[in-house]
Design an enzyme around this catalytic site. Sequence first.
Site, PDB file in Angstrom:
ATOM      1  N   TYR A 248      28.760  51.640 -27.787  1.00 48.18           N
ATOM      2  CA  TYR A 248      26.973  51.443 -28.025  1.00 48.18           C
ATOM      3  C   TYR A 248      26.422  52.536 -27.487  1.00 48.18           C
ATOM      4  CZ  TYR A 248      28.503  46.946 -30.066  1.00 48.18           C
ATOM      5  OH  TYR A 248      29.111  45.816 -30.778  1.00 48.18           O
TER       6      TYR A 248
ATOM      7  N   GLU B 246      24.348  41.726 -28.203  1.00 50.17           N
ATOM      8  CA  GLU B 246      24.776  41.145 -26.943  1.00 50.17           C
ATOM      9  C   GLU B 246      26.420  41.322 -27.089  1.00 50.17           C
ATOM     10  OE1 GLU B 246      23.916  37.825 -28.681  1.00 50.17           O
ATOM     11  OE2 GLU B 246      21.783  37.898 -28.035  1.00 50.17           O
TER      12      GLU B 246
END
Length: 152
Positions: free
Chosen positions: A113, A101
């Site tokens: 990411y 998250e």
Amino acid sequence: MTAGDLDRLVEIAEGLEQAPHWPRLAYEAVLDPASPRRIALVAESLGVLFGFAMARLTPPQAELETIAVTAEFQRRGVARKLFTDLADELRLADVHEILLEVRASNHPARAFYRSLGFAAAGQRPRYYADPVEDAVLMRLGLRPPGRVGLEG
Ligand SMILES: CC(C)(COP(=O)(O)OP(=O)(O)OC[C@H]1O[C@@H](n2cnc3c(N)ncnc32)[C@H](O)[C@@H]1OP(=O)(O)O)[C@@H](O)C(=O)NCCC(=O)NCCS
């Protein structure tokens, strides 16, 4: 990661607005053999620790809980190397999928990411407090050991 790293870990996280700010006791709990299984790696050179990454394992899944690099060492590939080493360890632990998250407003981390192959997998409204904000869920499939590369 060892007990001797904890003061520096807390210092690094406190110095980065977007890093999770766990209390020292939470890191101490991570090192307790009775705690859930984790892999925690540090980036260090000449005795100076400047980054760390930590994942909680529930094979075949793992959650990337934290990855952080001090501001002066950012954009030099440190986090990518930490993640690559972590992913190698996770594969050996039969992890096939990494989830995480991230705050919706944390665009540098989201770009990081994505650069590793993570894709958005959903949204958790108002997941974070102080300030209240949505979490973006991201996911990366891992190939088993022995095969080259990452899977989408
Ligand atoms: C996210 C973070 C860990 C990245 O660490 P880093 O060591 O600077 O990342 P790397 O140098 O390995 O970057 C790898 C790639 O990710 C992407 N990337 C990293 N930082 C980026 C940024 N600020 N903006 C856009 N893309 C970025 C780029 O594609 C980069 O490759 P490039 O430099 O060749 O263009 C670092 O910015 C950080 O510690 N942020 C604060 C804590 C945090 O938000 N952690 C994530 C939530 S727990």
